[in-house]
Design a protein around this motif. Structure first.
Motif, PDB file in Angstrom:
ATOM      1  N   SER A  87       0.503  -1.019   0.190  1.00  0.00           N
ATOM      2  CA  SER A  87       0.533   0.270   0.281  1.00  0.00           C
ATOM      3  C   SER A  87       0.945   0.923  -0.409  1.00  0.00           C
ATOM      4  O   SER A  87       1.870   0.963   0.481  1.00  0.00           O
ATOM      5  CB  SER A  87      -1.147   0.115   1.313  1.00  0.00           C
ATOM      6  N   ALA A  88       0.085   2.245  -0.670  1.00  0.00           N
ATOM      7  CA  ALA A  88       1.220   3.603  -0.351  1.00  0.00           C
ATOM      8  C   ALA A  88      -0.177   5.086  -0.571  1.00  0.00           C
ATOM      9  O   ALA A  88      -1.074   4.613  -0.699  1.00  0.00           O
ATOM     10  CB  ALA A  88       1.887   3.921  -1.782  1.00  0.00           C
ATOM     11  N   VAL A  89       0.968   6.216   0.140  1.00  0.00           N
ATOM     12  CA  VAL A  89       0.087   6.831  -0.129  1.00  0.00           C
ATOM     13  C   VAL A  89       0.648   8.037  -0.887  1.00  0.00           C
ATOM     14  O   VAL A  89       1.609   7.915  -1.127  1.00  0.00           O
ATOM     15  CB  VAL A  89      -0.664   7.911   1.269  1.00  0.00           C
ATOM     16  N   PHE A  90      -0.438   9.093  -1.503  1.00  0.00           N
ATOM     17  CA  PHE A  90       0.133   9.759  -3.600  1.00  0.00           C
ATOM     18  C   PHE A  90      -0.392  11.199  -2.807  1.00  0.00           C
ATOM     19  O   PHE A  90      -1.702  10.942  -2.217  1.00  0.00           O
ATOM     20  CB  PHE A  90       0.164   9.239  -3.893  1.00  0.00           C
ATOM     21  N   ASP A  91       0.231  12.426  -3.271  1.00  0.00           N
ATOM     22  CA  ASP A  91      -0.655  13.574  -3.746  1.00  0.00           C
ATOM     23  C   ASP A  91       0.126  13.263  -5.665  1.00  0.00           C
ATOM     24  O   ASP A  91       0.197  12.882  -5.722  1.00  0.00           O
ATOM     25  CB  ASP A  91       0.407  14.678  -3.611  1.00  0.00           C
TER      26      ASP A  91
END
Ligand SMILES: [Zn+2]
Length: 481
Positions: free
Chosen positions: A360-364
Motif C-alpha cells: 500500500s502507499a499514499v500519494f498526492d
C-alpha cells in the motif's frame, strides 16, 4: 443543423473542407475527412470491445450482421468498413461510431420480436453513419473522451483521476441533436424499404421503448431512450410514413418481418443483468467468477463495468475504484502505477488485509483542479492481484485514510456456493401447443419476471389472444439474488 458550431470551428480551422453529405446530398462543412472518420471509428470500436464484452451467442451475432449488412450495402456509403456487433450488456441500447462500426446490446435484442424491428434500429444507426452525424459533430478531441471508461485508468496519468471523479462514471454514448435523430429515422426507413422490411415493425419498436420503464434493476431509463428523445413522437412519425405507403397502395403484408427467425436466434440469451459479471447486495459487491467480495461505504453510488468497479461518495468527495492489477507481484504493480506522471509524496504505508500479499502507499496527485490526495493497495486473492485506489476530492483529504482502510478490510474470498453458482435468467422461446390469452400463457408457462414485463418483451397487451403455434418468450431460470 449544427451551423453555429460548424462556422465557429471553421473560423479556427481554416482548412476545413466543404463537402457534400453522402446521405443527404447537401453541402456541409466537414472538419473530418472520410479517412479520418474511418480511422477514428475503428480506434473507438477497439476501445468498446476492450472495455465491454462481446456476446458469445453465434446465432444472434450472425443475424445482426446479416440484417445490418443488407441495409448498409443499399445505403449511400456501401463501401465503408461496416461492422455489426452484439455486446453482452443488459442495457437497452444501440450506437454507431463514425465510419461503420455499429453496436447493439443483448438487452435491446431481448425486447425485440422480429428481424424487421431489429432492422429499424440498425437502419437508424446506419443513418447516423451515412449522414456523418458524429463526424460533423465531433472533433478528434471530443472523440477521445468517447469510450474512455474508468477502464484504462491504470495506464493513465494521475491527472485524469480527478476528471473521472467529477464526471461520475464513464459514459460511452454520444448525443445527437433532434434534427440528426429525425434524419437518422428517415434514412433508416429508406434502408428498410430498400431491403423490403415491413415498416410497421418500426412503430412497434418505438412503442416498446416507450413502455419499457427500465433497462435495469435500478430503474434507469433504457440508454437508447435517454440518447434518443421522444419515442412517442417518433412512433407517430413512423406511423405517418406507414400511412403514406398505404395511400400509395404499397402492400405492406407482402413485406418481410421474419419473426420466427428472430426469436429462434435469440432463444437462450440471458435476460437482464448477468450476476456472473458481479452484483451488489446492499453496498457489498460479489463477483462469483472471481470469488471476490468487497464492501463500499453505505449510500455511495456504485458502478460495475467490465474492467473496473467503482464507488463514489454521493457528493463526489471521494472515489474508490477496484481493478485487476498487472505485474508479477504487488510490489511490481505498485511501482508500475507510480511510474505514471503526476504523482508526488508517495509513501509506503501498512494497510491490514485479510487476504494474501499486499502493498500500500499514499500519494498526492497533480490534477487540473489542484493537488488531490489518494491511497492505493495492491492485494492478492486466489492468485489474482487487484488494485484498490481511493482518491479524495480537494479539501477532503481525511476521506482517504479511513475509507481506504475500511474498504480494504472488507475484501474477502466468497465461499457461499449459492453465490458462487448464481446464474442469470434466460429467454426461452415457447411454441404454443394451443390457442390461449396472454394471461393464460403467463400462468401456464410461468416466468421469473412479472406479467407486465413478459407482455412488454413480447409486444403484447393484456387480453391479447395468441394462436396455436405462435412463438412467445418466457423468462426462466436464474437464481434469486
Ligand atoms: Zn439516434
Amino acid at each position: 443543423m449544427r451551423r453555429t458550431r460548424c462556422s465557429v470551428a471553421f473560423a479556427v480551422v481554416a482548412l476545413a473542407a466543404c463537402a457534400t453529405n453522402p446521405a443527404t446530398g447537401k453541402r456541409q462543412f466537414s472538419l473530418v475527412s472520410e479517412g479520418d472518420e474511418v480511422a477514428i471509428g475503428q480506434e473507438e470500436a477497439q476501445k468498446v470491445t476492450a472495455s465491454m464484452t462481446v456476446l458469445q451467442h453465434q446465432p444472434a451475432q450472425d443475424m445482426v450482421k446479416r440484417v445490418g449488412m443488407d441495409m448498409a450495402k443499399v445505403s449511400e456509403r456501401p463501401d465503408l468498413p461496416w461492422n455489426f456487433t452484439v455486446l453482452d450488456d443488459p442495457v437497452v441500447n444501440a450506437f454507431a461510431l463514425p465510419g461503420g462500426p455499429i453496436f447493439i446490446t443483448r438487452g435491446i435484442l431481448t425486447y425485440m420480436n422480429s428481424e424487421a424491428e431489429l432492422a429499424s434500429v440498425l437502419g437508424h444507426e446506419i443513418g447516423h453513419v451515412t449522414a456523418r452525424h458524429s463526424a460533423s459533430q465531433m472533433t478528434k478531441q471530443q472523440m477521445a473522451q468517447v469510450g474512455v471508461g474508468v477502464a484504462s485508468v491504470v495506464s493513465q496519468t494521475a491527472a485524469q483521476y480527478a476528471g473521472i471523479a467529477q464526471q461520475g462514471l464513464g459514459i460511452l454514448m454520444l448525443k445527437y441533436g433532434r434534427d440528426d435523430e429525425k434524419q437518422a429515422d428517415g434514412l433508416g426507413f429508406r434502408y428498410m424499404m430498400k431491403v423490403g422490411w415491413d415498416p410497421r415493425e418500426a412503430v412497434k419498436m418505438f412503442q416498446m421503448l416507450q413502455k419499457t420503464s427500465g433497462g435495469d434493476k435500478e430503474g434507469r431509463p433504457p440508454e437508447w431512450m435517454s440518447t434518443h428523445p421522444d419515442p412517442g413522437d417518433r412512433a407517430q412519425r413512423a406511423e405517418a410514413r406507414r400511412k403514406e405507403l398505404d395511400a400509395k397502395g404499397v402492400n405492406l403484408d407482402s413485406l418481410k418481418r421474419n419473426r420466427e427467425q428472430f426469436l429462434r436466434a435469440i432463444d437462450g440469451l440471458s435476460f437482464g443483468e448477468d450476476p456472473r459479471d458481479g452484483f451488489f447486495r446492499g453496498s457489498t459487491f460479489y463477483h462469483p467468477g472471481l470469488a471476490l467480495q468487497i464492501t463500499f461505504p453505505e449510500g455511495w453510488q456504485t458502478a460495475n463495468q467490465p474492467q473496473v468497479l467503482a464507488a463514489r461518495e454521493p457528493n463526489g468527495k471521494a472515489l474508490v475504484q477496484v481493478q485487476v492489477a498487472k505485474g508479477a507481484n504487488p510490489d511490481e504493480a505498485l511501482r508500475a502505477f507510480f511510474s505514471n506522471q503526476g504523482f508526488s509524496n508517495v509513501r509506503e504505508v501498512q494497510v491490514p488485509t485479510s487476504t494474501g500479499a499486499s502493498r500500500s502507499a499514499v500519494f498526492d496527485a497533480q490534477t487540473q483542479q489542484g493537488v488531490v490526495q489518494g491511497e492505493t493497495t495492491v492485494l492478492t486473492l486466489k492468485g489474482r492481484m487487484y488494485q484498490v485506489l481511493t482518491v479524495a476530492a480537494q479539501g477532503n483529504p481525511q476521506a482517504v485514510d479511513g475509507i481506504h482502510r475500511q474498504v480494504i478490510g472488507s475484501v474477502k474470498e466468497v465461499t457461499d456456493p449459492a453465490i458462487l453458482n448464481i446464474k442469470a435468467p434466460q429467454v426461452k422461446v415457447v411454441q404454443l401447443p394451443r390457442a390461449m390469452s396472454a394471461e393464460e400463457f403467463y400462468s401456464q408457462f410461468p416466468s421469473v419476471v412479472p406479467l407486465d414485463e413478459v407482455l412488454v418483451i413480447n409486444g403484447l397487451d393484456r387480453g391479447t389472444q395468441l394462436k396455436q403455434g405462435d412463438l412467445v418468450k418466457q423468462i426462466v431460470g436464474g437464481t434469486a439474488r
